[in-house]
Scaffold this motif. Structure first.
Motif, PDB file in Angstrom:
ATOM      1  N   LEU A   1      49.404 -21.630  10.216  1.00 57.44           N
ATOM      2  CA  LEU A   1      48.759 -22.304  11.334  1.00 57.44           C
ATOM      3  C   LEU A   1      47.357 -21.766  11.584  1.00 57.44           C
ATOM      4  N   ASP A   2      47.181 -20.455  11.497  1.00 55.37           N
ATOM      5  CA  ASP A   2      45.845 -19.867  11.643  1.00 55.37           C
ATOM      6  C   ASP A   2      44.914 -20.376  10.551  1.00 55.37           C
ATOM      7  N   ALA A   3      45.413 -20.426   9.323  1.00 57.97           N
ATOM      8  CA  ALA A   3      44.602 -20.892   8.198  1.00 57.97           C
ATOM      9  C   ALA A   3      44.244 -22.362   8.359  1.00 57.97           C
ATOM     10  N   ALA A   4      45.207 -23.173   8.779  1.00 56.42           N
ATOM     11  CA  ALA A   4      44.959 -24.598   8.957  1.00 56.42           C
ATOM     12  C   ALA A   4      43.896 -24.827  10.029  1.00 56.42           C
ATOM     13  N   HIS A   5      44.015 -24.112  11.151  1.00 57.31           N
ATOM     14  CA  HIS A   5      43.020 -24.272  12.218  1.00 57.31           C
ATOM     15  C   HIS A   5      41.623 -23.934  11.700  1.00 57.31           C
ATOM     16  N   THR A   6      41.515 -22.814  11.020  1.00 54.37           N
ATOM     17  CA  THR A   6      40.211 -22.393  10.493  1.00 54.37           C
ATOM     18  C   THR A   6      39.635 -23.423   9.538  1.00 54.37           C
ATOM     19  N   LEU A   7      40.436 -23.909   8.615  1.00 56.92           N
ATOM     20  CA  LEU A   7      39.944 -24.845   7.603  1.00 56.92           C
ATOM     21  C   LEU A   7      39.665 -26.226   8.179  1.00 56.92           C
ATOM     22  N   PHE A   8      40.505 -26.707   9.078  1.00 54.16           N
ATOM     23  CA  PHE A   8      40.253 -28.015   9.687  1.00 54.16           C
ATOM     24  C   PHE A   8      38.923 -28.010  10.429  1.00 54.16           C
ATOM     25  N   VAL A   9      38.604 -26.878  11.062  1.00 52.59           N
ATOM     26  CA  VAL A   9      37.363 -26.776  11.828  1.00 52.59           C
ATOM     27  C   VAL A   9      36.155 -26.584  10.914  1.00 52.59           C
ATOM     28  N   THR A  10      36.271 -25.714   9.914  1.00 50.36           N
ATOM     29  CA  THR A  10      35.107 -25.368   9.095  1.00 50.36           C
ATOM     30  C   THR A  10      34.898 -26.315   7.920  1.00 50.36           C
ATOM     31  N   LYS A  11      35.976 -26.797   7.337  1.00 49.21           N
ATOM     32  CA  LYS A  11      35.875 -27.652   6.157  1.00 49.21           C
ATOM     33  C   LYS A  11      36.073 -29.124   6.474  1.00 49.21           C
TER      34      LYS A  11
ATOM     35  N   TYR B   1      39.170 -31.881   8.421  1.00 47.45           N
ATOM     36  CA  TYR B   1      40.567 -32.225   8.164  1.00 47.45           C
ATOM     37  C   TYR B   1      40.726 -33.005   6.861  1.00 47.45           C
ATOM     38  N   GLY B   2      39.867 -33.991   6.647  1.00 45.22           N
ATOM     39  CA  GLY B   2      40.001 -34.824   5.463  1.00 45.22           C
ATOM     40  C   GLY B   2      39.801 -34.073   4.165  1.00 45.22           C
ATOM     41  N   ARG B   3      38.935 -33.079   4.165  1.00 44.54           N
ATOM     42  CA  ARG B   3      38.625 -32.351   2.936  1.00 44.54           C
ATOM     43  C   ARG B   3      39.541 -31.155   2.702  1.00 44.54           C
ATOM     44  N   THR B   4      40.363 -30.843   3.675  1.00 47.75           N
ATOM     45  CA  THR B   4      41.283 -29.717   3.532  1.00 47.75           C
ATOM     46  C   THR B   4      42.586 -30.181   2.902  1.00 47.75           C
ATOM     47  N   THR B   5      43.025 -29.490   1.865  1.00 45.69           N
ATOM     48  CA  THR B   5      44.292 -29.814   1.207  1.00 45.69           C
ATOM     49  C   THR B   5      45.350 -28.768   1.574  1.00 45.69           C
ATOM     50  N   ILE B   6      46.590 -29.111   1.302  1.00 47.43           N
ATOM     51  CA  ILE B   6      47.669 -28.153   1.503  1.00 47.43           C
ATOM     52  C   ILE B   6      47.446 -26.923   0.632  1.00 47.43           C
ATOM     53  N   ALA B   7      46.930 -27.138  -0.571  1.00 50.01           N
ATOM     54  CA  ALA B   7      46.637 -26.008  -1.452  1.00 50.01           C
ATOM     55  C   ALA B   7      45.583 -25.090  -0.838  1.00 50.01           C
ATOM     56  N   ASP B   8      44.585 -25.677  -0.168  1.00 50.15           N
ATOM     57  CA  ASP B   8      43.567 -24.872   0.510  1.00 50.15           C
ATOM     58  C   ASP B   8      44.195 -24.013   1.605  1.00 50.15           C
ATOM     59  N   VAL B   9      45.058 -24.627   2.386  1.00 50.84           N
ATOM     60  CA  VAL B   9      45.707 -23.908   3.474  1.00 50.84           C
ATOM     61  C   VAL B   9      46.571 -22.775   2.927  1.00 50.84           C
ATOM     62  N   ALA B  10      47.312 -23.083   1.867  1.00 52.84           N
ATOM     63  CA  ALA B  10      48.174 -22.060   1.264  1.00 52.84           C
ATOM     64  C   ALA B  10      47.351 -20.876   0.773  1.00 52.84           C
TER      65      ALA B  10
ATOM     66  N   GLU C   1      44.379 -19.914   1.792  1.00 53.20           N
ATOM     67  CA  GLU C   1      43.816 -19.196   2.936  1.00 53.20           C
ATOM     68  C   GLU C   1      44.878 -18.327   3.621  1.00 53.20           C
ATOM     69  N   ALA C   2      46.104 -18.837   3.662  1.00 53.57           N
ATOM     70  CA  ALA C   2      47.187 -18.106   4.331  1.00 53.57           C
ATOM     71  C   ALA C   2      47.834 -17.067   3.428  1.00 53.57           C
ATOM     72  N   GLY C   3      47.557 -17.125   2.125  1.00 55.46           N
ATOM     73  CA  GLY C   3      48.160 -16.179   1.198  1.00 55.46           C
ATOM     74  C   GLY C   3      49.616 -16.477   0.884  1.00 55.46           C
TER      75      GLY C   3
ATOM     76  N   LEU D   1      51.369 -30.749   9.916  1.00 53.86           N
ATOM     77  CA  LEU D   1      50.681 -29.463  10.085  1.00 53.86           C
ATOM     78  C   LEU D   1      49.572 -29.582  11.117  1.00 53.86           C
ATOM     79  N   LEU D   2      48.826 -30.674  11.085  1.00 49.52           N
ATOM     80  CA  LEU D   2      47.776 -30.903  12.077  1.00 49.52           C
ATOM     81  C   LEU D   2      48.376 -30.975  13.483  1.00 49.52           C
ATOM     82  N   HIS D   3      49.472 -31.691  13.612  1.00 46.12           N
ATOM     83  CA  HIS D   3      50.102 -31.847  14.923  1.00 46.12           C
ATOM     84  C   HIS D   3      50.516 -30.493  15.488  1.00 46.12           C
ATOM     85  N   ARG D   4      51.153 -29.680  14.663  1.00 48.61           N
ATOM     86  CA  ARG D   4      51.599 -28.371  15.144  1.00 48.61           C
ATOM     87  C   ARG D   4      50.423 -27.446  15.404  1.00 48.61           C
ATOM     88  N   THR D   5      49.393 -27.531  14.575  1.00 44.79           N
ATOM     89  CA  THR D   5      48.187 -26.735  14.790  1.00 44.79           C
ATOM     90  C   THR D   5      47.570 -27.054  16.145  1.00 44.79           C
ATOM     91  N   TRP D   6      47.539 -28.342  16.477  1.00 39.49           N
ATOM     92  CA  TRP D   6      47.001 -28.751  17.772  1.00 39.49           C
ATOM     93  C   TRP D   6      47.858 -28.225  18.917  1.00 39.49           C
TER      94      TRP D   6
END
Length: 214
Positions: free
Chosen positions: A26-36, A38-47, A49-51, A67-72
């Motif tokens: 969730l921390d990784a998704a929030h960071t990537l959705f904001v900086t990269k 939402y449309g350009r962020t993939t599940i692989a990107d989130v994974a 970032e989260a390790g 994931l977006l819903h829960r992040t929100w």
């Protein structure tokens, strides 16, 4: 006896690891959705970032819209506890405040803290909504939920007998000033502190909504 004890320990450890993975995702998704975006962020990107492995993300959240819903939800509440906003202590305290001036002043502080957590993510969702159906659906849901919440605040304000405007006007102005746009422009754009912003917003609401007694 050693067998069952070991299984209980292992189960507890696995559950804690799963919770930690969810928090990191969730921390990784929030960071990537904001900086990269939402449309350009993939599940692989989130994974990455989260390790964790992509399969871990899918197992925990099924897909990117979920994931977006829960992040929100976590950004709004400030934690991953499943406690509705209106049942959280800071909101219960607001509704318990009988003086409407004090209530709106305190609400501005609470809302400013929420904007610190959510405004950038809201802007990211709004930016993706034009081209991504999942983001568009999420944006519409966010706006519906916020309108319902502001209707609750306006109804409670009206019940005090201290509201100087129609309940519907109070609801609509609250709704229009709590989507993160003002916070983003003044705090991030004009470098206001959160404290200055909260004080200003409180004065705006008080002057707009509260009956002036001589």
């Amino acid at each position: 006896m050693s067998g069952p004890v070991k299984r209980r320990y292992d189960s507890s450890r696995r559950q804690e690891q799963a919770r930690e993975n969810r928090r990191r995702i969730l921390d990784a998704a929030h960071t990537l959705f904001v900086t990269k975006g939402y449309g350009r962020t993939t599940i692989a990107d989130v994974a990455a970032e989260a390790g964790v492995a992509p399969e871990t993300v899918y197992s925990a959240f099924k897909n990117k819209p979920a994931l977006l819903h829960r992040t929100w939800d976590v950004a709004v509440g400030g934690d991953d506890e499943d406690v509705p906003m209106l049942e959280r202590p800071e909101l219960r305290a607001l509704f318990a405040e009988p003086d409407l001036r004090a209530r709106f002043t305190a609400f501005a502080v609470v809302n400013t803290a929420a904007m610190r957590r959510t405004a950038r993510l809201h802007l990211a969702v709004r930016g993706a909504a034009a081209s991504d159906p999942a983001a568009a659906a999420m944006l519409a849901e966010i706006d519906r939920q916020r309108l319902a919440a502001m209707a609750g605040h306006a109804e409670a304000a009206s019940a005090t007998g201290q509201l100087a405007v129609a309940e519907e006007e109070c609801r609509d102005v609250l709704w229009s000033t709590t989507d993160g746009t003002l916070w983003h422009r003044l705090v991030e754009g004009r470098e206001w502190s959160d404290e200055r912003y909260a004080a200003w917003l409180g004065r705006l609401w008080v002057s707009s909504f509260v009956v002036a007694f001589s």
